[in-house]
Structure formats: structure tokens, C-alpha cells
Design a protein around this motif. Structure first.
Motif, short mmCIF file in Angstrom:
data_model
loop_
_atom_site.label_atom_id
_atom_site.label_comp_id
_atom_site.label_asym_id
_atom_site.label_seq_id
_atom_site.Cartn_x
_atom_site.Cartn_y
_atom_site.Cartn_z
N ASP A 174 0.80 -1.22 0.00
CA ASP A 174 0.00 0.00 0.00
C ASP A 174 0.84 1.27 0.00
O ASP A 174 0.43 2.30 -0.54
CB ASP A 174 -0.93 0.02 1.22
N VAL A 175 2.01 1.21 0.62
CA VAL A 175 2.78 2.45 0.85
C VAL A 175 4.06 2.53 0.02
O VAL A 175 4.66 3.61 -0.08
CB VAL A 175 3.09 2.59 2.35
N THR A 228 5.10 5.43 -2.32
CA THR A 228 5.44 6.74 -1.76
C THR A 228 6.88 6.80 -1.26
O THR A 228 7.36 7.87 -0.89
CB THR A 228 4.50 7.09 -0.59
N PRO A 242 3.17 9.22 4.92
CA PRO A 242 2.48 8.52 3.84
C PRO A 242 1.80 7.24 4.29
O PRO A 242 0.75 6.87 3.75
CB PRO A 242 3.59 8.24 2.81
N TYR A 243 2.36 6.57 5.29
CA TYR A 243 1.73 5.36 5.82
C TYR A 243 0.36 5.70 6.41
O TYR A 243 -0.61 4.98 6.20
CB TYR A 243 2.63 4.72 6.89
N ARG A 272 -1.61 7.96 5.53
CA ARG A 272 -2.56 8.24 4.45
C ARG A 272 -2.93 6.99 3.66
O ARG A 272 -4.09 6.83 3.28
CB ARG A 272 -1.97 9.27 3.48
N SER A 273 -1.96 6.10 3.42
CA SER A 273 -2.17 5.03 2.45
C SER A 273 -2.33 3.64 3.02
O SER A 273 -2.92 2.78 2.37
CB SER A 273 -0.97 4.99 1.47
N ALA A 274 -1.82 3.40 4.22
CA ALA A 274 -1.75 2.02 4.70
C ALA A 274 -2.33 1.81 6.09
O ALA A 274 -2.48 0.67 6.52
CB ALA A 274 -0.30 1.55 4.69
N GLU A 275 -2.64 2.86 6.81
CA GLU A 275 -3.14 2.70 8.17
C GLU A 275 -4.51 2.04 8.14
O GLU A 275 -5.40 2.44 7.39
CB GLU A 275 -3.22 4.05 8.87
N ARG A 276 -4.69 1.00 8.96
CA ARG A 276 -5.94 0.25 9.01
C ARG A 276 -6.27 -0.09 10.47
O ARG A 276 -5.90 -1.16 10.96
CB ARG A 276 -5.85 -1.05 8.19
#
Length: 201
Positions: free
Chosen positions: A79-80, A83, A157-158, A160-164
């Protein structure tokens, strides 16, 4: 029943003295014993018995031995990674693809150095198998040294793009901690000139 993983550092010379078709069984029998002192929540377990002095076990904190956090860390990297700067991306690509990540184009990555096992038929449980000898371990240690310096650049960036939230690897801190665990295992193996084995038990 979910997939599990047991991560070992292994004296490669000792392992190579075992007949190839017996190596999986020997590893699986040696990974755990009935020693009362073998249970830890995180960090190293070094068996006391001389017959098991050729290996150590690393426990990833907060994972309960499950492979799921490793799977989700690999997914987070997917996912990250776009970036990341090229140096960080190259270093983490090499590090993770040797251990837990299938890579940008592979559907089913091979995480076992050639020639170690004649087959995987002897596994007690199906699941991911990782086996990296001292030469590969040395390369992975260099990759991590390169990646570790730039890893904090991924925090924003994590997010924004990969945090769950709610996932095994919920945020950057958990992602970084899991990767640091692999780095600890790889680094210890490098110091001893040993290999790293991950068994689905």
C-alpha cells in the motif's frame, strides 16, 4: 485454525550435517521442547540443553505466534511502497521479498534458499516456509541497515495510504515494530554467521 510462524536462527553448519530429507523434521522437533523456560511473550529463547544449542527462537511481541501480522505488514508495504524514495523502496523490497512479501510481480514468492529441503512434504502444518542461509542473511542485514535510516520517512504517507485500525498491523508503529523484529532475527543470525528459518508451527 490460522497460520502460525516460528522464527529460528540456526547454525547452518550443523543443519547441513543433517540428511536433507530429515532437516524439516529435525527443525520442527528442535524448535520447541518441554523446557519450562521456553515460554516468553517477546524476544529470544535460547534453549539450555546442549542438544539444542545450535538454534535460538525469536518471538514477535503481540503476535501470539500468528502469521497474520506478517501477512498484513507485507500488504501494508504494498500500500505504501509507491510513496517511498527509490533507495528505501529498493532496500525494503529486497528485505521483505526474501522473508514475507511476494514482491511487485510475483504471485507466490519462494522464500527458501535453493537446495536446503528436497521438498516441503515433511511439514507438520501447511503454511509459509522461510529458509535463508548465511549468505542471504548477510545481504538482508545490509538491506535493513540501508532501510532503517530512511524508514521514519514513511510515517506520514503510511498514515494516508496504509493505516488500518483494527487490523493486526494497524499503524506505522506496529509496522515498524514488526520489521524491527525481523531485523533483530536477521542481525543476530548475521552476528553468528547462522541462517534464519521460519516454520509454520
Amino acid at each position: 485454525m490460522g497460520m502460525d510462524i516460528t522464527v529460528l536462527v540456526v547454525d547452518w553448519g550443523h543443519l547441513m550435517e543433517v540428511a536433507p530429507d530429515e532437516r524439516l523434521e529435525v527443525l520442527q522437533e528442535s524448535a520447541y521442547a518441554d523446557d519450562e523456560d521456553d515460554e516468553v511473550d517477546a524476544g529470544w529463547v535460547w534453549p539450555a540443553g546442549p542438544d539444542r544449542s545450535w538454534l535460538g527462537r525469536y518471538e514477535f511481541g503481540g503476535t501470539l505466534g500468528s502469521y497474520k501480522p506478517h501477512f498484513w505488514a507485507a500488504q501494508a508495504w504494498e500500500d505504501v511502497r509507491g510513496t517511498a524514495g527509490i533507495a528505501l523502496r529498493t532496500a525494503l523490497d529486497d528485505f521483505l521479498s526474501a522473508l514475507i512479501w511476494s514482491g511487485p510481480e510475483a504471485d507466490d514468492a519462494e522464500h527458501v534458499d535453493a537446495g536446503l529441503f528436497p521438498s516441503q512434504d515433511g511439514l507438520w502444518r501447511p503454511g509459509p516456509l522461510i529458509a535463508r542461509g548465511p549468505t542471504t542473511v548477510a545481504r538482508l542485514n545490509r538491506c535493513w541497515q540501508e532501510a532503517a535510516r530512511a524508514l521514519p520517512q514513511l510515517r506520514e504517507p503510511y498514515a494516508r495510504s496504509a493505516e488500518r485500525p483494527g487490523r493486526w498491523i494497524a499503524d506505522f508503529d506496529e509496522f515498524s515494530a514488526l520489521l524491527s523484529g525481523w531485523a533483530e532475527a536477521v542481525g543476530e543470525a548475521q552476528r553468528r554467521q547462522w541462517g534464519v528459518i521460519g516454520l509454520p508451527i
